[in-house]
Write a protein that holds these residues in place. Structure first.
Motif, PDB file in Angstrom:
ATOM      1  N   ARG A 150       0.598  -1.270   0.085  1.00 55.62           N
ATOM      2  CA  ARG A 150       0.121  -0.147  -0.059  1.00 55.62           C
ATOM      3  C   ARG A 150       0.919   1.331   0.077  1.00 55.62           C
ATOM      4  N   PHE A 151       2.019   1.170   0.824  1.00 53.43           N
ATOM      5  CA  PHE A 151       2.802   2.546   0.966  1.00 53.43           C
ATOM      6  C   PHE A 151       3.885   2.581   0.157  1.00 53.43           C
ATOM      7  N   ARG A 152       4.305   1.427  -0.749  1.00 52.49           N
ATOM      8  CA  ARG A 152       5.486   1.451  -1.657  1.00 52.49           C
ATOM      9  C   ARG A 152       6.815   1.535  -0.521  1.00 52.49           C
ATOM     10  N   LEU A 153       6.692   0.922   0.520  1.00 51.47           N
ATOM     11  CA  LEU A 153       8.127   1.007   1.158  1.00 51.47           C
ATOM     12  C   LEU A 153       8.910  -0.298   1.258  1.00 51.47           C
ATOM     13  N   HIS A 154      10.242  -0.047   1.349  1.00 51.71           N
ATOM     14  CA  HIS A 154      11.357  -0.915   1.116  1.00 51.71           C
ATOM     15  C   HIS A 154      12.053  -1.133   2.453  1.00 51.71           C
ATOM     16  N   PHE A 155      11.718  -2.363   2.914  1.00 52.01           N
ATOM     17  CA  PHE A 155      12.477  -2.447   4.211  1.00 52.01           C
ATOM     18  C   PHE A 155      12.758  -4.218   4.504  1.00 52.01           C
ATOM     19  N   ASP A 156      13.442  -4.412   5.509  1.00 56.83           N
ATOM     20  CA  ASP A 156      13.543  -5.705   6.065  1.00 56.83           C
ATOM     21  C   ASP A 156      13.117  -5.790   7.595  1.00 56.83           C
ATOM     22  N   LEU A 157      12.769  -6.950   7.895  1.00 53.58           N
ATOM     23  CA  LEU A 157      12.295  -7.051   9.314  1.00 53.58           C
ATOM     24  C   LEU A 157      13.381  -7.986   9.868  1.00 53.58           C
ATOM     25  N   ILE A 158      14.270  -7.435  10.971  1.00 58.01           N
ATOM     26  CA  ILE A 158      15.370  -7.923  11.484  1.00 58.01           C
ATOM     27  C   ILE A 158      14.841  -8.051  13.352  1.00 58.01           C
ATOM     28  N   GLU A 159      15.749  -8.905  13.898  1.00 58.17           N
ATOM     29  CA  GLU A 159      15.694  -9.076  15.363  1.00 58.17           C
ATOM     30  C   GLU A 159      15.933  -7.735  15.898  1.00 58.17           C
ATOM     31  N   PRO A 160      15.025  -7.288  16.838  1.00 55.28           N
ATOM     32  CA  PRO A 160      15.200  -5.769  17.499  1.00 55.28           C
ATOM     33  C   PRO A 160      16.449  -6.095  18.617  1.00 55.28           C
ATOM     34  N   ARG A 161      17.129  -4.949  18.754  1.00 55.54           N
ATOM     35  CA  ARG A 161      18.412  -4.933  19.744  1.00 55.54           C
ATOM     36  C   ARG A 161      17.684  -5.217  21.190  1.00 55.54           C
ATOM     37  N   VAL A 162      18.469  -5.828  22.078  1.00 58.07           N
ATOM     38  CA  VAL A 162      17.897  -5.885  23.394  1.00 58.07           C
ATOM     39  C   VAL A 162      18.092  -4.806  24.253  1.00 58.07           C
ATOM     40  N   PRO A 163      17.274  -4.076  24.952  1.00 56.31           N
ATOM     41  CA  PRO A 163      17.933  -2.870  25.771  1.00 56.31           C
ATOM     42  C   PRO A 163      18.457  -3.430  27.267  1.00 56.31           C
ATOM     43  N   TYR A 164      19.790  -3.822  27.001  1.00 51.42           N
ATOM     44  CA  TYR A 164      20.739  -4.200  27.892  1.00 51.42           C
ATOM     45  C   TYR A 164      20.869  -2.737  28.905  1.00 51.42           C
ATOM     46  N   ARG A 165      21.484  -3.052  30.275  1.00 51.45           N
ATOM     47  CA  ARG A 165      21.749  -2.204  31.057  1.00 51.45           C
ATOM     48  C   ARG A 165      23.256  -2.241  31.303  1.00 51.45           C
ATOM     49  N   GLU A 166      24.021  -1.341  31.964  1.00 51.96           N
ATOM     50  CA  GLU A 166      25.425  -1.353  32.367  1.00 51.96           C
ATOM     51  C   GLU A 166      25.211  -0.842  33.703  1.00 51.96           C
ATOM     52  N   THR A 167      26.090  -1.453  34.745  1.00 51.15           N
ATOM     53  CA  THR A 167      25.949  -1.068  36.063  1.00 51.15           C
ATOM     54  C   THR A 167      27.500  -1.475  36.706  1.00 51.15           C
ATOM     55  N   ILE A 168      27.874  -1.095  37.852  1.00 54.12           N
ATOM     56  CA  ILE A 168      28.952  -1.598  38.517  1.00 54.12           C
ATOM     57  C   ILE A 168      28.783  -2.411  39.777  1.00 54.12           C
ATOM     58  N   HIS A 169      29.820  -3.398  40.190  1.00 51.27           N
ATOM     59  CA  HIS A 169      29.885  -3.974  41.457  1.00 51.27           C
ATOM     60  C   HIS A 169      30.557  -3.352  42.378  1.00 51.27           C
ATOM     61  N   GLY A 170      31.557  -2.513  42.196  1.00 53.82           N
ATOM     62  CA  GLY A 170      32.276  -1.904  43.300  1.00 53.82           C
ATOM     63  C   GLY A 170      32.360  -0.357  43.250  1.00 53.82           C
ATOM     64  N   ARG A 171      33.381   0.036  44.079  1.00 54.15           N
ATOM     65  CA  ARG A 171      33.634   1.466  44.118  1.00 54.15           C
ATOM     66  C   ARG A 171      34.787   1.832  43.683  1.00 54.15           C
ATOM     67  N   ALA A 172      35.127   3.227  43.173  1.00 59.40           N
ATOM     68  CA  ALA A 172      36.114   3.432  42.387  1.00 59.40           C
ATOM     69  C   ALA A 172      35.998   5.102  42.287  1.00 59.40           C
ATOM     70  N   ASP A 173      37.214   5.733  42.159  1.00 57.68           N
ATOM     71  CA  ASP A 173      37.405   7.224  41.922  1.00 57.68           C
ATOM     72  C   ASP A 173      38.427   7.365  40.954  1.00 57.68           C
TER      73      ASP A 173
END
Length: 699
Positions: A465-488
């Motif tokens: 209907r809209f004459r679009l060109h694309f592929d469907l791929i696996e979405p990225r997973v929204p991981y998160r980053e954090t820390i275990h310890g202390r640092a400066d």
């Protein structure tokens, strides 16, 4: 066609599990009523209902089709719905506007997950159910087993109104319980039959069933029960008058047997529908909300103010946007104005049609209780209520199931961003069970649907209907980053390019924060080492670093950052310098503080037949799932589990493969958990390769 009164209208949805024969049954009804000269074929793509391109290609229903015919002086509005659970929202919307549901069950396969879903929805909508055991002509048809299974699910109130005499490939005879007759059908697809009194053992069987049915009807009403005890039975008039009320109260659930392919048993089903089926008058009041005050009000079939709800919107090639609606009060006319209470706009009603698939019969007006379609409503979408401007009301909007399959839309052509956004918005307005979002964190457009087939159909519509060109791929997973310890860490930013330079020194301490606490920034500067005006600059630099990610390009969370010391220059220190210093000080400190990745965990509820339990639980375990518990609902097992989101890509398709299409699931985000080290390293390495590929392509 003259406008039908509400008492003479029968609105019903044909629902059931996939491949139970719903479309063929609706085709047989049209053939019986003389709407079509001969029945079409799903395999040949010639049925009235399945006329869309995707339906003919796949040989399955993907959208609800609206059909109508006249039988015994009653107007039947037939809503033929898809059976595949990918399109369950179509069936749910149809049941909300129907006055009763014909629940079709395959004689070989029995009650499925889809049967349960539509049955429960009909119960929630407060409409009666009639069971149709179809495909009794198949080699291994099990009518008695299906009847027993239905009674096990829904109670002894399930009662057969006809019984197959010769089930199997030669099926053409049924025992009519209401009339104590043997009905013999011709098998040429026209639904013609002749009757004769039951004899021998079939007469005895019919007499016994008829007696049991009278008792069941008597038990549904105290007055009838008193008469039954006084007289020992009910008169034919009392008995037949009690059938309708018993069906409405669901104290009696009629069950019929048919072969839709050969149009056997369909005529008597239509007779029952016309005589005893629900009309709009059986639910003459419907709850609504006053659009001005928000108070609860009721809309009555006999009201004079028009109230109608659009329950489906679709785009027809060479025809435009077509809106299916049901009128709950008053009447509408072509060219009249209606107020859209949801969007607070006025709409002009265009041409009004009665539909039989893609065949459209124009009419000038329709009255309360009827179902029709109109074209070219400018800003009215699925779920909207149209009404009189002086009495604006809103009818409840259906709640659709959560999408359980997701894909990222990756453009393969440039300059189509605006067309893509418009196309996605248009399809969502037509089909609210499909949702999409532009995810700023993942930098992807994520589209979500009810299943793999639903996703494929949506993608096909976008391309066609809209004459679009694309592929469907696996979405990225929204991981998160954090820390275990202390640092400066202390970082000095110094830049001299001639003229005014840049100088800033920032010292930061990091510590782990509570889970789901985000980033907690504070400052504990002493003396005049850094002007406090630069504290927001350091915070801004840290925010940028957290948004970009450090380990794998994922957002940083659950960290406490303290800006405790630093240096400034009276001339070269400025906002940008402290942003840069804060950015790098945080990054360096983060890498010293034993960083790790967190992954999203989803809670799953999986509904499966008992014989699939071992396969499904084993598969969940292989996906690092934790089984939380199991429960039983009739013939189905419900498994609750927690599974990492990264393990669930297209799980709906895998589940259906494991359960031969009988399993369904829902999933919902629960929380973030630390990722196992070996998987974490793999994710980090993949992120590095992706960054390297992006930088090389950028050059």
């Amino acid at each position: 066609m003259a406008m039908s009164s509400a008492a003479d209208i029968r609105n019903f949805a044909i629902v059931g599990h996939a491949s139970s024969g719903k479309t063929t049954l609706s085709e047989a009804m049209l053939a019986c009523a003389g709407v079509i000269g001969r029945m079409g074929s799903i395999a040949q793509g010639t049925t009235v209902s399945d006329y869309h391109v995707s339906e003919r290609q796949r040989q399955i229903s993907t959208q609800t089709s609206l059909l109508h015919c006249i039988w015994m002086g009653k107007k039947l509005n037939i809503l033929d719905t898809p059976g595949y659970l990918d399109f369950i929202s179509e069936a749910l919307a149809a049941e909300r506007v129907a006055d009763f549901a014909l629940v079709v069950v395959h004689a070989q396969h029995g009650i499925g997950v889809g049967t349960e879903r539509v049955w429960n929805c009909a119960t929630d909508c407060g409409i009666p159910k009639v069971i149709v055991v179809n495909a009794v002509d198949k080699q291994n048809a099990h009518f008695d087993e299906v009847l027993a299974d239905a009674r096990a699910h829904y109670g002894p109130k399930v009662f057969p109104l006809n019984v197959p005499i010769n089930p199997g490939p030669n099926f053409n005879q049924v025992l009519d319980v209401l009339r104590n007759e043997v009905v013999t059908y011709e098998t040429d697809g026209h639904g013609k039959f002749h009757e004769e009194p039951a004899t021998g053992e079939w007469k005895d069987h019919a007499t016994q069933l008829h007696r049991e049915l009278i008792e069941l009807i008597a038990e549904s009403d105290d007055t009838l029960l008193d008469k039954f005890f006084e007289q020992g039975s009910l008169s034919e008039e009392e008995f037949r008058a009690g059938i309708h009320a018993a069906v409405q109260a669901q104290m009696f659930i009629p069950l019929f047997c048919t072969s839709a392919v050969w149009n056997v048993g369909v005529g008597r089903l239509l007779d029952f529908t016309a005589k005893y089926g629900s009309s709009p008058l059986d639910r003459e009041k419907i709850d609504a909300e006053d659009a001005r005050s928000g108070e609860q009000v009721q809309v009555k079939v006999g009201g004079t103010d028009p109230v109608l709800q659009v329950f489906k919107t679709m785009n027809e090639e060479h025809f435009g946007e077509l809106s299916f609606f049901r009128i709950y009060s008053g009447q509408i006319r072509t060219g009249g104005d209606s107020f859209n209470a949801n969007r607070k706009i006025t709409e002009r009603i265009g041409q009004i049609f009665l539909l039989n698939g893609q065949t459209r019969e124009p009419v000038s007006h329709l009255g309360a209780g009827d179902i029709g379609a109109t074209v070219k409503l400018r800003n009215t979408h699925t779920g909207d209520t149209l009404c009189a401007p002086n009495h604006p009301v809103k009818l409840a909007v259906p709640e659709y199931p959560r999408p359980n399959i997701h894909a990222a839309l990756q453009p393969t052509a440039r300059g189509e961003e605006d067309k893509t956004a418009a196309g996605l918005a248009t399809l969502h307005n037509e089909d609210p069970a499909f949702v999409f979002r532009a995810d700023p964190e993942l930098h992807q457009t994520i589209i979500s649907a009810q299943g793999e087939l639903h996703l494929e159909v949506i993608a096909e519509r976008l391309r066609r209907r809209f004459r679009l060109h694309f592929d469907l791929i696996e979405p990225r997973v929204p991981y998160r980053e954090t820390i275990h310890g202390r640092a400066d860490h202390r970082y000095r930013h110094k830049k001299q390019t001639g003229g005014a330079g840049q100088f800033a020194e920032v010292a930061i301490k990091l510590a782990p924060g509570p889970r789901n606490s985000g980033i907690a920034f504070s400052e504990s500067l002493s003396g005049q080492c850094v002007d406090r005006v630069f504290v927001p600059s350091v915070e801004r630099g840290i925010e940028i670093a957290c948004a970009e990610g450090i380990l794998a390009g994922c957002r940083v969370v659950d960290v406490e950052a303290n800006f405790y010391d630093g240096l400034m220059h009276p001339v070269d220190s400025k906002d940008i310098a402290f942003q840069v210093a804060g950015y790098w000080a945080f990054k360096e400190a983060f890498m010293k503080a034993r960083p790790c990745l967190l992954e999203p965990i989803n809670v799953l509820e999986v509904r499966i037949p008992e014989d699939c339990m071992g396969k499904v639980v084993g598969d969940l375990s292989s996906r690092r799932g934790r089984i939380l518990g199991t429960d039983v609902d009739g013939q189905f097992q419900i498994v609750s589990a927690e599974v990492p989101a990264m393990e669930l890509y297209r799980y709906a398709s895998i589940l259906r493969s494991l359960t031969s299409g009988r399993g369904v699931h829902s999933e919902q985000f629960s929380r973030y958990e630390e990722m196992p080290r070996e998987i974490e390293q793999r994710v980090i390495d993949e992120a590095k390769r992706a960054r390297a590929a992006n930088s090389s392509s950028g050059r």
